[in-house]
Design a protein around this motif. Structure first.
Motif, PDB file in Angstrom:
ATOM      1  N   SER A 149      -4.282  16.734 -20.359  1.00 26.48           N
ATOM      2  CA  SER A 149      -3.023  16.971 -21.079  1.00 26.48           C
ATOM      3  C   SER A 149      -1.849  17.272 -20.145  1.00 26.48           C
ATOM      4  N   ASP A 150      -2.050  17.087 -18.848  1.00 30.20           N
ATOM      5  CA  ASP A 150      -0.996  17.339 -17.863  1.00 30.20           C
ATOM      6  C   ASP A 150      -0.026  16.164 -17.891  1.00 30.20           C
ATOM      7  N   TRP A 151       1.191  16.388 -18.371  1.00 31.80           N
ATOM      8  CA  TRP A 151       2.158  15.279 -18.408  1.00 31.80           C
ATOM      9  C   TRP A 151       3.145  15.365 -17.249  1.00 31.80           C
ATOM     10  N   LEU A 152       3.076  16.445 -16.453  1.00 39.19           N
ATOM     11  CA  LEU A 152       3.929  16.560 -15.268  1.00 39.19           C
ATOM     12  C   LEU A 152       3.301  15.778 -14.112  1.00 39.19           C
ATOM     13  N   PHE A 153       1.998  15.956 -13.939  1.00 37.49           N
ATOM     14  CA  PHE A 153       1.235  15.186 -12.950  1.00 37.49           C
ATOM     15  C   PHE A 153       0.058  14.556 -13.691  1.00 37.49           C
ATOM     16  N   PRO A 154       0.355  13.510 -14.453  1.00 38.07           N
ATOM     17  CA  PRO A 154      -0.678  12.949 -15.320  1.00 38.07           C
ATOM     18  C   PRO A 154      -1.808  12.298 -14.530  1.00 38.07           C
ATOM     19  N   THR A 155      -2.926  12.094 -15.210  1.00 37.75           N
ATOM     20  CA  THR A 155      -4.107  11.506 -14.595  1.00 37.75           C
ATOM     21  C   THR A 155      -3.794  10.179 -13.913  1.00 37.75           C
ATOM     22  N   ALA A 156      -2.832   9.439 -14.466  1.00 36.23           N
ATOM     23  CA  ALA A 156      -2.466   8.152 -13.856  1.00 36.23           C
ATOM     24  C   ALA A 156      -2.078   8.327 -12.388  1.00 36.23           C
ATOM     25  N   GLU A 157      -1.435   9.448 -12.050  1.00 36.37           N
ATOM     26  CA  GLU A 157      -1.047   9.696 -10.657  1.00 36.37           C
ATOM     27  C   GLU A 157      -2.285   9.908  -9.786  1.00 36.37           C
ATOM     28  N   SER A 158      -3.283  10.600 -10.332  1.00 35.13           N
ATOM     29  CA  SER A 158      -4.520  10.803  -9.579  1.00 35.13           C
ATOM     30  C   SER A 158      -5.247   9.477  -9.375  1.00 35.13           C
ATOM     31  N   ARG A 159      -5.176   8.607 -10.379  1.00 36.56           N
ATOM     32  CA  ARG A 159      -5.839   7.308 -10.255  1.00 36.56           C
ATOM     33  C   ARG A 159      -5.224   6.476  -9.126  1.00 36.56           C
ATOM     34  N   VAL A 160      -3.903   6.549  -9.001  1.00 38.62           N
ATOM     35  CA  VAL A 160      -3.229   5.842  -7.901  1.00 38.62           C
ATOM     36  C   VAL A 160      -3.807   6.300  -6.566  1.00 38.62           C
ATOM     37  N   LEU A 161      -3.962   7.597  -6.466  1.00 35.18           N
ATOM     38  CA  LEU A 161      -4.497   8.210  -5.248  1.00 35.18           C
ATOM     39  C   LEU A 161      -5.942   7.787  -4.999  1.00 35.18           C
ATOM     40  N   VAL A 162      -6.744   7.818  -6.056  1.00 32.48           N
ATOM     41  CA  VAL A 162      -8.164   7.475  -5.930  1.00 32.48           C
ATOM     42  C   VAL A 162      -8.310   5.996  -5.564  1.00 32.48           C
ATOM     43  N   ARG A 163      -7.479   5.151  -6.156  1.00 36.27           N
ATOM     44  CA  ARG A 163      -7.555   3.727  -5.807  1.00 36.27           C
ATOM     45  C   ARG A 163      -7.248   3.516  -4.322  1.00 36.27           C
ATOM     46  N   ALA A 164      -6.238   4.242  -3.831  1.00 35.15           N
ATOM     47  CA  ALA A 164      -5.888   4.108  -2.410  1.00 35.15           C
ATOM     48  C   ALA A 164      -7.043   4.586  -1.535  1.00 35.15           C
ATOM     49  N   LEU A 165      -7.664   5.698  -1.905  1.00 33.70           N
ATOM     50  CA  LEU A 165      -8.787   6.228  -1.125  1.00 33.70           C
ATOM     51  C   LEU A 165      -9.975   5.274  -1.188  1.00 33.70           C
ATOM     52  N   ASN A 166     -10.231   4.726  -2.361  1.00 30.02           N
ATOM     53  CA  ASN A 166     -11.333   3.775  -2.500  1.00 30.02           C
ATOM     54  C   ASN A 166     -11.100   2.539  -1.643  1.00 30.02           C
ATOM     55  N   SER A 167      -9.846   2.121  -1.549  1.00 29.22           N
ATOM     56  CA  SER A 167      -9.558   0.877  -0.827  1.00 29.22           C
ATOM     57  C   SER A 167      -9.801   1.027   0.675  1.00 29.22           C
ATOM     58  N   VAL A 168      -9.877   2.265   1.171  1.00 32.58           N
ATOM     59  CA  VAL A 168     -10.229   2.467   2.582  1.00 32.58           C
ATOM     60  C   VAL A 168     -11.634   3.050   2.694  1.00 32.58           C
ATOM     61  N   ALA A 169     -12.406   2.904   1.611  1.00 29.28           N
ATOM     62  CA  ALA A 169     -13.809   3.329   1.601  1.00 29.28           C
ATOM     63  C   ALA A 169     -13.968   4.811   1.928  1.00 29.28           C
ATOM     64  N   ALA A 170     -12.993   5.609   1.480  1.00 27.67           N
ATOM     65  CA  ALA A 170     -13.099   7.054   1.695  1.00 27.67           C
ATOM     66  C   ALA A 170     -14.173   7.633   0.778  1.00 27.67           C
ATOM     67  N   ASN A 171     -14.671   8.785   1.166  1.00 27.53           N
ATOM     68  CA  ASN A 171     -15.640   9.516   0.349  1.00 27.53           C
ATOM     69  C   ASN A 171     -14.851  10.306  -0.688  1.00 27.53           C
ATOM     70  N   VAL A 172     -14.811   9.815  -1.916  1.00 26.74           N
ATOM     71  CA  VAL A 172     -13.958  10.470  -2.906  1.00 26.74           C
ATOM     72  C   VAL A 172     -14.658  10.573  -4.256  1.00 26.74           C
ATOM     73  N   SER A 173     -14.593  11.748  -4.826  1.00 31.61           N
ATOM     74  CA  SER A 173     -15.011  11.905  -6.217  1.00 31.61           C
ATOM     75  C   SER A 173     -13.769  12.248  -7.031  1.00 31.61           C
ATOM     76  N   PHE A 174     -13.789  11.899  -8.289  1.00 29.82           N
ATOM     77  CA  PHE A 174     -12.606  12.080  -9.129  1.00 29.82           C
ATOM     78  C   PHE A 174     -13.043  12.550 -10.505  1.00 29.82           C
ATOM     79  N   VAL A 175     -12.429  13.621 -10.960  1.00 27.99           N
ATOM     80  CA  VAL A 175     -12.758  14.153 -12.281  1.00 27.99           C
ATOM     81  C   VAL A 175     -11.477  14.439 -13.047  1.00 27.99           C
ATOM     82  N   GLU A 176     -11.420  13.947 -14.269  1.00 32.11           N
ATOM     83  CA  GLU A 176     -10.356  14.357 -15.189  1.00 32.11           C
ATOM     84  C   GLU A 176     -10.968  15.395 -16.123  1.00 32.11           C
TER      85      GLU A 176
END
Lengths: 390, 390
Positions: free
Chosen positions: A326-353
């Protein structure tokens, strides 16, 4: 209530009456704006003990209006530390196990050098002559503190909101110094809507005649009205519409009927007014201008040629990205952008909403699922880091 | 630019220099707050001709900062009427066919009696001695105007946002006088979050020393800074995050690089500042206080024993409810509440959510699907009402 001003520099000699530690950097800092700050002071607190390997340190980064009093009562308000729920013996950030560090950001008003401090060049408070600082400046200053503490690699860097921006900047700038990174309820760049809300707050402060063009300390004034309005506007963005509806709805404040006037008829009005008026006792208006500006300027991709992934190329850091539904200031979509970038460099990343109706503020509240996620990630990372099992 | 104050009452004799008509009610109005207002004036405009049956009249209700200049240039700003896109010969509200009426709401500042008018009891402007008014008060005043025009039944009452609140109040209060009702981007009651945003705006105005406790006219001042901040905060809520991102993103304003200062680096800041500074030329700060308060107080269910459906029991009115998918100020969920209530009393209701990323402001913009929906509903209703086919 203790007045903030009396604690900050009771004798006017640069030494504050605040609890905690101070690190004075004589080396100084070359800022992104092109100016330098030397010397400067970082005020910080620590909890727990640094182990012999110096491998158990966790840096906690605070949000816009937070400070270093993360796990002890606030010296001005007397309220518990802002992450008291997470930090302490046996808690998720277990101080029997970890050495937790939290420093007031550059530009802040709780002992770290900021616009309310005296400018050595003039002998008067900086005010708006303080240089504009960035998230990267804040992080470089923290890195000097971590050097000073003799720590090569932090076990973890953790923070929500602006604290999460600092986490990302740490991981991008010092990949080998961050074993694990937990950016929470944050974004790799500040959105247009968020810049807009910050601008409203800044205009509210600047519209207050007691702001005095930024030189209110010299004039013996404080722009309390403008700062309170800024806080009220911002506070709405920290909550969600469903949470406001659940907490307040259209309930009236200490009355049976509408007053047909402009006093706080509704509980939500009374609550907001309180948020505004209590905030001004513990925060400095110019610090609010500078720190909001640092957030607006944050754009990690822009620092790396426009490609966010390039900020994390070959990163060895383990990431745990957390957002709140329910965070509309830093919505989940912003975290997804970040996770996609981390995934694209094969970083070790977990993501939870985390599902919650409490909005952005959820990162500060008792959210068991969030705390379980953090606990699991830290415990697993600690074992990998050779800090043993809990 | 023409100064608003010089138009409103150039000779100080109660006669304004504004284009359009005035209806002076000597009968007066018993207000919800318990006070009376007599006499009072409604300033209004009309477009097209009333037919012999007096059956082709459409009342358009304006939003918070709107006014009666719905289909002609605004006398202060010179900009086209706020629904020029919809109203005129051959347009959706076809003035070759319909007689369109729009009046400035009670409490307004464009010729209708409001806080900037002279209080006959004191000979000085009302200021905050003006009685607090409600949406129902606005509607009862409009009903007196419609009586004065000799119209028993309006063919349609149409409005968005606060205009939609008036539409609902009209349909609930005068069911036989409203053949068709079009509440757009609105709600049957103002939410906690919306009250909160309004309270921020009011506090910004009241924090401005030039507000002078509401008596700024007597003091020869105007609280432009506070009103501009209020407008800036509100304006963000009229747009959507995706629209802000699409329009502005993080683009810089007339510069290549960040300035490391507090001027409007970002286009979104410059845009917001312009919204604030241009608004103060055409709007009165006390009117802003009163009209936001009327919206906060609106709760149609509360006026009907707590059951929204009871507001529409046995209604003969045809309803067309419209919401916009990205409107977070009056989200579609609010329209659904309304539609459920109307359905529960077997009202004739159609409901459309228009897909758009433009947020609340979409109701004022060129949204072809919205205009088609409105056109279809009005054409069908006109045929039923015996106004013939287009």
């Amino acid at each position: 209530m203790i007045d903030q001003a009396s604690l900050l520099n009771p004798a006017g000699d640069g030494v504050t009456g605040l609890p905690g530690h101070q690190f004075v950097s004589t080396q100084g800092l070359a800022l992104d704006c092109g100016l330098s700050l030397a010397p400067y002071t970082l005020a910080y607190t620590t909890y727990g003990q640094l182990n012999a390997d110096r491998s158990n340190a966790i840096l906690v980064c605070h949000a816009l209006t937070g400070d270093q009093y993360v796990a002890e009562p606030h010296p001005v308000t007397g309220k518990p530390g802002w992450w008291d729920i997470l930090i302490g013996p046996g808690k998720v950030l277990d101080t029997d196990r970890y050495f937790v560090i939290c420093s007031n950001v550059l530009g802040g008003c709780m002992g770290t050098t900021g616009p309310s401090d005296v400018n050595p060049a003039t002998g008067e408070p900086f005010g708006t002559n303080f240089p504009v600082i960035t998230i990267a400046d804040m992080v470089r200053a923290q890195a000097q503190l971590i050097d000073h503490l003799g720590i090569d690699q932090l076990f973890a860097v953790i923070g929500g909101s602006m604290g999460g921006m600092q986490v990302l900047e740490w991981a991008a700038r010092y990949p080998t110094r961050v074993f694990a990174a937990v950016p929470i309820a944050t974004a790799a760049r500040h959105s247009a809507q968020n810049i807009a809300f910050h601008e409203v707050g800044r205009q509210a402060i600047r519209a207050d005649p007691d702001w005095c063009g930024g030189a209110y300390q010299i004039a013996g004034k404080r722009p309390h009205r403008g700062l309170a309005v800024a806080r009220m506007a911002a506070h709405i963005t920290y909550l969600s519409e469903p949470a406001l509806h659940r907490k307040f709805g259209r309930s009236l404040q200490a009355r049976e009927q509408l007053s047909y006037g402009f006093e706080a008829d509704f509980q939500v009005e009374s609550y907001l007014r309180h948020q505004g008026s209590s905030f001004v006792d513990r925060f400095d208006a110019n610090s609010y201008l500078y720190i909001t500006r640092a957030m607006d300027y944050f754009d990690l991709a822009a620092e790396h040629g426009g490609q966010l992934a390039d900020a994390f190329a070959r990163t060895p850091t383990r990431f745990c990205v957390v957002s709140f539904s329910s965070d509309w200031l830093f919505p989940t979509a912003e975290s997804r952008v970040l996770v996609r970038a981390l995934n694209s460099v094969a970083a070790n990343v977990s993501f939870v909403e985390i599902p919650t109706d409490r909005g952005h503020d959820a990162f500060l509240l008792d959210e068991p699922e969030f705390h379980q996620v953090l606990d699991g990630f830290l415990s697993g990372s600690a074992e990998l880091r050779g800090l043993g099992r809990r």
